[in-house]
Design a protein around this motif. Structure first.
Motif, PDB file in Angstrom:
ATOM      1  N   ILE A 112      10.471 -43.632  -0.845  1.00  0.00           N
ATOM      2  CA  ILE A 112      10.982 -42.532  -0.022  1.00  0.00           C
ATOM      3  C   ILE A 112      12.096 -41.804  -0.769  1.00  0.00           C
ATOM      4  CG2 ILE A 112      12.209 -41.977   2.121  1.00  0.00           C
ATOM      5  CD1 ILE A 112      10.670 -44.284   3.433  1.00  0.00           C
ATOM      6  N   LEU A 113      12.981 -42.566  -1.401  1.00  0.00           N
ATOM      7  CA  LEU A 113      14.069 -41.957  -2.166  1.00  0.00           C
ATOM      8  C   LEU A 113      13.541 -41.242  -3.404  1.00  0.00           C
ATOM      9  CD1 LEU A 113      16.810 -44.746  -1.998  1.00  0.00           C
ATOM     10  CD2 LEU A 113      16.706 -42.632  -0.688  1.00  0.00           C
ATOM     11  N   GLU A 114      12.532 -41.825  -4.039  1.00  0.00           N
ATOM     12  CA  GLU A 114      11.942 -41.179  -5.214  1.00  0.00           C
ATOM     13  C   GLU A 114      11.301 -39.845  -4.843  1.00  0.00           C
ATOM     14  OE1 GLU A 114       9.325 -44.191  -6.664  1.00  0.00           O
ATOM     15  OE2 GLU A 114      10.872 -45.157  -7.901  1.00  0.00           O
ATOM     16  N   ASP A 115      10.582 -39.826  -3.733  1.00  0.00           N
ATOM     17  CA  ASP A 115       9.962 -38.569  -3.286  1.00  0.00           C
ATOM     18  C   ASP A 115      11.026 -37.521  -2.964  1.00  0.00           C
ATOM     19  OD1 ASP A 115       7.476 -39.679  -3.570  1.00  0.00           O
ATOM     20  OD2 ASP A 115       7.174 -40.073  -1.429  1.00  0.00           O
ATOM     21  N   LEU A 116      12.114 -37.960  -2.325  1.00  0.00           N
ATOM     22  CA  LEU A 116      13.193 -37.033  -1.978  1.00  0.00           C
ATOM     23  C   LEU A 116      13.861 -36.498  -3.240  1.00  0.00           C
ATOM     24  CD1 LEU A 116      14.880 -35.765   0.328  1.00  0.00           C
ATOM     25  CD2 LEU A 116      16.386 -37.779   0.195  1.00  0.00           C
ATOM     26  N   ALA A 117      14.068 -37.370  -4.238  1.00  0.00           N
ATOM     27  CA  ALA A 117      14.693 -36.953  -5.493  1.00  0.00           C
ATOM     28  C   ALA A 117      13.844 -35.905  -6.203  1.00  0.00           C
ATOM     29  CB  ALA A 117      14.910 -38.158  -6.400  1.00  0.00           C
ATOM     30  N   GLU A 118      12.525 -36.099  -6.191  1.00  0.00           N
ATOM     31  CA  GLU A 118      11.645 -35.152  -6.865  1.00  0.00           C
ATOM     32  C   GLU A 118      11.495 -33.856  -6.076  1.00  0.00           C
ATOM     33  OE1 GLU A 118      10.658 -35.581 -10.026  1.00  0.00           O
ATOM     34  OE2 GLU A 118      12.033 -37.266  -9.723  1.00  0.00           O
ATOM     35  N   GLU A 119      11.463 -33.975  -4.752  1.00  0.00           N
ATOM     36  CA  GLU A 119      11.338 -32.773  -3.919  1.00  0.00           C
ATOM     37  C   GLU A 119      12.526 -31.843  -4.106  1.00  0.00           C
ATOM     38  OE1 GLU A 119      11.493 -31.497   0.818  1.00  0.00           O
ATOM     39  OE2 GLU A 119      11.235 -33.599   0.270  1.00  0.00           O
ATOM     40  N   LEU A 120      13.728 -32.416  -4.121  1.00  0.00           N
ATOM     41  CA  LEU A 120      14.943 -31.603  -4.183  1.00  0.00           C
ATOM     42  C   LEU A 120      15.539 -31.516  -5.584  1.00  0.00           C
ATOM     43  CD1 LEU A 120      16.751 -32.870  -0.939  1.00  0.00           C
ATOM     44  CD2 LEU A 120      15.206 -30.913  -1.188  1.00  0.00           C
ATOM     45  N   GLN A 121      15.044 -32.349  -6.519  1.00  0.00           N
ATOM     46  CA  GLN A 121      15.593 -32.428  -7.872  1.00  0.00           C
ATOM     47  C   GLN A 121      17.091 -32.747  -7.848  1.00  0.00           C
ATOM     48  OE1 GLN A 121      13.936 -32.178 -11.140  1.00  0.00           O
ATOM     49  NE2 GLN A 121      12.518 -32.923  -9.553  1.00  0.00           N
ATOM     50  N   VAL A 122      17.412 -33.807  -7.095  1.00  0.00           N
ATOM     51  CA  VAL A 122      18.796 -34.259  -6.964  1.00  0.00           C
ATOM     52  C   VAL A 122      18.810 -35.789  -7.010  1.00  0.00           C
ATOM     53  CG1 VAL A 122      19.474 -32.279  -5.556  1.00  0.00           C
ATOM     54  CG2 VAL A 122      18.663 -34.375  -4.439  1.00  0.00           C
ATOM     55  N   THR A 123      19.990 -36.344  -7.160  1.00  0.00           N
ATOM     56  CA  THR A 123      20.159 -37.797  -7.099  1.00  0.00           C
ATOM     57  C   THR A 123      20.171 -38.235  -5.639  1.00  0.00           C
ATOM     58  OG1 THR A 123      21.419 -37.853  -9.169  1.00  0.00           O
ATOM     59  CG2 THR A 123      21.691 -39.723  -7.664  1.00  0.00           C
ATOM     60  N   THR A 124      19.366 -39.248  -5.316  1.00  0.00           N
ATOM     61  CA  THR A 124      19.308 -39.770  -3.954  1.00  0.00           C
ATOM     62  C   THR A 124      19.864 -41.183  -3.921  1.00  0.00           C
ATOM     63  OG1 THR A 124      17.062 -40.638  -4.249  1.00  0.00           O
ATOM     64  CG2 THR A 124      17.271 -38.379  -3.455  1.00  0.00           C
ATOM     65  N   HIS A 125      20.275 -41.613  -2.734  1.00  0.00           N
ATOM     66  CA  HIS A 125      20.845 -42.959  -2.635  1.00  0.00           C
ATOM     67  C   HIS A 125      20.658 -43.536  -1.242  1.00  0.00           C
ATOM     68  CE1 HIS A 125      24.270 -40.690  -0.932  1.00  0.00           C
ATOM     69  NE2 HIS A 125      24.212 -39.958  -2.023  1.00  0.00           N
ATOM     70  N   LEU A 126      20.593 -44.857  -1.215  1.00  0.00           N
ATOM     71  CA  LEU A 126      20.575 -45.619   0.030  1.00  0.00           C
ATOM     72  C   LEU A 126      21.865 -46.413   0.088  1.00  0.00           C
ATOM     73  CD1 LEU A 126      18.967 -46.680   2.567  1.00  0.00           C
ATOM     74  CD2 LEU A 126      18.296 -48.602   1.109  1.00  0.00           C
ATOM     75  N   ALA A 127      22.633 -46.233   1.145  1.00  0.00           N
ATOM     76  CA  ALA A 127      23.895 -46.954   1.299  1.00  0.00           C
ATOM     77  C   ALA A 127      23.804 -47.916   2.477  1.00  0.00           C
ATOM     78  CB  ALA A 127      25.054 -45.973   1.513  1.00  0.00           C
TER      79      ALA A 127
END
Length: 230
Positions: free
Chosen positions: A92-107
Motif C-alpha cells: 500500500i505504501l509502495e503504491d502510494l509512493a509511486e502514485e505521488l512520487q513522494v516518500t511514504t511512511h507508516l508510523a
C-alpha cells in the motif's frame, strides 16, 4: 537510587548494551572503543566487553579502520518485527509512493509520548525525495504522523488545537516540525489493535496540491485499515 537508575528498571549490563546500539545508531561513521566509552561514560574495558558480546550476535562489527558500526544482524532482527503488519502495509505504501512520487511512511505509537517510523518507502523513480531512516522516533505532538495518531485518542488536557482539526478533516499537515523545510501529511489508520495506533503519511519538500495529496493519503490509510480487519 533514582527512578531513572537502570538497576531499578532492570539489568544494568543489558541497559549498557542497548545504549551502545543507540549511540552507534546515531553515529553513521562509527566510533572507536575510546570514543564509545566517552559517549557512554563507561570504562574502556567494560565497553570493549559489551562490543565483543554484540559482535558475537552480529549486532555490531568493526571496520578495517577499527571503528565500530552497527551490524547486519540488526537488519534481520528488525525485519521480524511486526512481520504481518509490515507485509500488509508495504504494498500500500509502495503504491502510494509511486502514485505521488513522494516518500511514504507508516508510523506506530511507541509510548504515550512518542511515535516510531515502522516503514519508510522512497519513490523508485524520483530524482529528489525526502529521506529518513526506519525506526526513527519522534515526539507524538510534533509532526503529522504523531498528530494523526493523537486524533484517534480521547481529547486530552493541553493537547494541540491542531489535533481537533485532524479529527474534523481526517488528516494532519505540518511543516518543518520534524525535519526543516519538509511538509508532512498523515492520516490515522482506522484500526485499533496490536501493535497500537497507526498512521500512514507522506513527506515532501513542497506540497503544491495539498488537497490532492491528502485525499490519496487518507485513501491509503483507509485501505490499510480494511486489510488489517480481514
Amino acid at each position: 537510587m533514582t527512578d531513572n537508575d537502570p538497576l531499578k528498571r532492570g539489568s544494568k549490563t543489558l541497559d549498557n548494551g542497548l545504549q551502545v546500539l543507540e549511540v552507534l545508531g546515531d553515529s553513521p561513521n562509527g566510533l572507536t572503543t575510546t570514543e564509545l566509552s566517552e559517549r557512554l561514560s563507561l570504562h574502556r574495558t567494560v565497553t570493549d566487553r559489551l562490543v565483543r558480546t554484540l559482535e558475537h550476535h552480529g549486532f555490531c562489527r568493526r571496520t578495517q579502520e577499527k571503528r565500530i558500526v552497527l551490524g547486519n544482524g540488526l537488519v534481520a532482527l528488525a525485519n521480524r518485527v511486526q512481520q504481518d503488519l509490515r507485509g500488509t502495509a508495504r504494498p500500500i505504501l509502495e503504491d502510494l509512493a509511486e502514485e505521488l512520487q513522494v516518500t511514504t511512511h507508516l508510523a506506530v505509537q511507541e509510548t504515550e509520548d512518542t511515535v516510531r517510523a515502522l516503514i519508510v518507502i522512497p519513490p523508485r523513480h524520483s530524482r529528489i525525495h525526502v529521506g529518513f531512516r526506519e525506526g526513527q522516533v519522534d515526539p507524538i505532538d510534533r509532526g503529522s504522523a504523531g498528530l494523526a495518531i493523537m486524533s484517534m485518542r480521547e481529547k486530552q488536557p493541553g493537547e494541540r488545537d491542531e489535533v481537533d482539526t485532524v479529527r474534523e478533516r481526517g488528516y494532519a499537515v505540518t511543516k518543518g516540525e520534524v525535519t526543516p523545510s519538509v511538509t508532512g501529511i498523515s492520516a490515522p489508520v482506522p484500526y485499533r489493535n496490536e501493535p497500537g495506533l497507526l498512521s500512514v503519511g507522506i513527506s515532501v519538500f513542497e506540497a503544491t496540491d495539498e488537497a490532492h495529496l491528502a485525499t490519496a493519503v487518507v485513501a491509503a490509510a483507509d485501505a490499510l485499515g480494511r486489510e488489517l480487519l480481514r
